[in-house]
Structure formats: C-alpha cells, structure tokens
Design a protein around this motif. Structure first.
Motif, mmCIF file in Angstrom:
data_model
loop_
_atom_site.group_PDB
_atom_site.id
_atom_site.type_symbol
_atom_site.label_atom_id
_atom_site.label_comp_id
_atom_site.label_asym_id
_atom_site.label_seq_id
_atom_site.Cartn_x
_atom_site.Cartn_y
_atom_site.Cartn_z
ATOM 1 N N ASN A 187 0.966 -1.057 0.069
ATOM 2 C CA ASN A 187 0.191 -0.009 -0.012
ATOM 3 C C ASN A 187 0.969 1.209 0.050
ATOM 4 N N THR A 243 -8.080 0.824 -5.479
ATOM 5 C CA THR A 243 -8.996 -0.100 -5.788
ATOM 6 C C THR A 243 -8.009 -1.581 -6.035
ATOM 7 N N THR A 303 -7.566 -2.286 -2.076
ATOM 8 C CA THR A 303 -8.598 -2.775 -1.269
ATOM 9 C C THR A 303 -9.240 -3.799 -2.096
ATOM 10 N N GLU A 333 -10.694 -7.419 -0.537
ATOM 11 C CA GLU A 333 -12.090 -7.768 -0.293
ATOM 12 C C GLU A 333 -12.354 -9.102 -0.961
ATOM 13 N N TYR A 338 -1.935 -4.955 4.888
ATOM 14 C CA TYR A 338 -1.606 -4.126 4.094
ATOM 15 C C TYR A 338 0.022 -3.675 4.492
ATOM 16 N N LEU A 355 -6.160 -6.187 7.905
ATOM 17 C CA LEU A 355 -7.417 -6.022 7.337
ATOM 18 C C LEU A 355 -8.644 -6.028 8.544
#
Length: 332
Positions: free
Chosen positions: A7, A14, A17, A21, A46, A59
């Motif tokens: 990160n 996008t 993340t 997800e 991250y 997360l």
C-alpha cells in the motif's frame, strides 16, 4: 494463509482494497456455502514503508504496527500505481523492493497487477522470465527491463511463483485465478459466482484501444501513417504508398517498420480492425456492412483477420461490447 498487499504512496486504491475484499469474501463465504471449511484460514495485511520502517495493518483490525523482520507471507500482491508516478514509485520504494526480494527467498509467491510489474521488476527477480503488464506501457517496460520477456497480449502470465496481470481492473479475474492456484477450482468458482466476476481468459488485445504509433521522428513515415488512417477504407498497396513518398518498396517497408515496429500492411490492418471494433460497438450495421466500410471485400478474410487481432470473432465482439451487449433494467 498469510497475504500481504503493498500500500505504497500513489498505489491505485482499488488495486489495494479490491484484492483484499475478494480474498476476504473467500474467507467468509466458503464455510457458509460449502460442506467444508477452507484448508487454511486467510489473514490479510496491508504493508507500507514509512520513515525508514515497514508497517503492517491487518484488514480485520485496522491497527497499524511495525512489521516484524521474521514475518513471512505466502502471497504478496503488488498493486498498480498511478501511471504518471512510475519513476517516482520505483525510485522511492526501495525498502519495499528489498523486502519483496527477502520474501521471495523465503518462498513467498509474488503477484503484480498491471504496471505494478515495474516495481516487481526492480527486484531483479523477473530477469529471464515472462511477464505481462498494461499494453500501453509494454514498450516502456521493455526499454527499462530488456532482460524480461513481455507478453503484452496476455491477461495473466504464470511463472510458477511469480504472477503478473495486464490491466488494473483485471485484478478481479486475477484474484480468482490465484484463489484457484492456492485453494482449488471449487473455491474459485464459489467466489466468482458470489461477486459475479467474469473468469475470462481473453488476451489484452480484445480490450485494447489502438495507440497511434507516432513517437518517432521520421516525418515521411508520419505522413504515410496519417494517409493510411484517413484512407483505410480504400484499396491501398505497398507499391502505391511507397511511390507516394518517393521510396523504393524495400526502403519504405524498412523505414516504416523501424519507426512504428509494424510493417505498413500490419499497420493498415491494425487501423482497419480498430475502426471495425468502434463500428461493432456503436453502430447497428451487420458484419458484412462493417467489413465493407473498413476496406474488406472478402468477409471471410475480415473474420479471420479480426479474430487474429482480437481473439474473438466480429459477431462475438458485437454481442459482448455492442449496443445490445449490455441490458439495463429500470425500476420506477
């Protein structure tokens, strides 16, 4: 299973993340929808470099702490970066580059998204390997890393423990591919259905927008390119083009290929196919009409050339990307 997602500053959000997800979805839905739980629980962190230290943020907790030197991950995901910041990222994220090398020596798999491949290449781990990256930046990648074989017509390239994908928003398909690698086909299909992710394997050329190749200084060839782009609907011969610019056929082909990396005929076909793609996307003409408008008298030849360049035939392309390819239901 431990997954790290870089990160860094200027990473495409996008691509940071989104993968998290998708993997998190697998973690939560598999026990609910299948008869068995995952063989390994998934933990996602991250990772970033800040003030000469590496930091991790889980997360599920959101709490950031300094990354332990001994921490080893099973998979490290390198997101795409802002295209205008490629040089900045590869020059300023040296701690992450060194960390990627260390993780790889400890058997971590590495996966880069889109032009995240530039940061991965800085590790030196791609020398002699095949990779893919965003089609628009493939030539720049070749210039910076000539010892790496770029296959820019591929969506995903798998080199065993190093994986690369071609576009920033292809990360959805890419993650499904990696889920299948690490967990299995059933798990990958489960997540793809839940998130409605298309697991296509079509090459990048299916989706590419033809970039006019004018980053050269040969003015005569530039004029020839413009002439082709304006007259692609008509019959154009190499003899006519060469004569138009007072060159022998041999010299014209040599100069054209030297300037654009395509022969004149290849360039003409690329211009015609891109024109055909736009018509297939935006008009209601049938395939025969579109072929004629793009300079093809032989419909069979048009279909053959189109599929060679785009990987699917014109009818399939029109169905998928044309005006009728997307159905929207309106509720009032």
């Amino acid at each position: 299973m431990r997954i790290a997602i870089l990160n860094f500053e200027h990473a495409v959000a996008t691509c940071v993340t989104g993968p998290a997800e998708i993997w998190s979805t697998l973690n939560h839905v598999q026990p609910l929808l299948a008869d068995s739980s995952l063989k390994h629980n998934i933990g996602i962190d991250y990772i970033r470099a800040y003030k000469k230290k590496l930091w991790r943020k889980a997360l599920d907790t959101g709490k950031e702490e300094q990354l332990a030197i001994e921490q080893v991950y099973d998979l490290v995901i390198i997101p795409a970066m802002r295209s205008a910041k490629i040089d900045h990222v590869v020059n300023h994220e040296r701690m992450l580059v060194d960390w990627l090398k260390q993780q790889h020596t400890k058997n971590a798999d590495l996966a880069s998204i889109c032009i995240g491949a530039f940061l991965l290449a800085e590790t030196g781990l791609l020398k002699g390997k095949k990779v893919t990256t965003n089609l628009r930046f493939a030539d720049l990648f070749r210039q910076k890393y000539p010892e790496v074989q770029v296959e820019d017509d591929k969506i995903i390239v798998d080199q065993g423990n190093i994986y690369t994908c071609g576009g920033a928003f292809v990360f959805t398909t890419f993650m499904i591919y990696l889920i299948e690698k690490f967990f299995g086909h059933e798990e990958a299909i489960t997540v793809s259905k839940i998130l409605m992710i298309n697991t296509h394997q079509q090459p990048q050329h299916t989706f590419s927008v033809f970039q006019l190749q004018r980053t050269h200084s040969d003015e005569k060839i530039m004029e020839a390119q413009i002439f082709i782009e304006k007259n692609y609907q008509h019959t154009l011969s190499i003899e006519k083009l060469a004569g138009e610019y007072y060159m022998s056929i041999r010299n014209f082909i040599r100069r054209f290929e030297g300037a654009t990396s395509n022969t004149p005929l290849e360039y003409l076909q690329r211009v015609r196919i891109e024109a055909a793609k736009k018509l297939l996307e935006n008009s209601n003409d049938n395939i025969e009409q579109i072929a004629m408008k793009c300079g093809y008298d032989d419909i069979g030849f048009f279909r053959k050339i189109f599929k060679r360049h785009v990987a699917i035939n014109p009818k399939e392309y029109q169905k998928k990307y044309g005006k009728t390819g997307l159905t929207v239901t309106s509720y009032k």
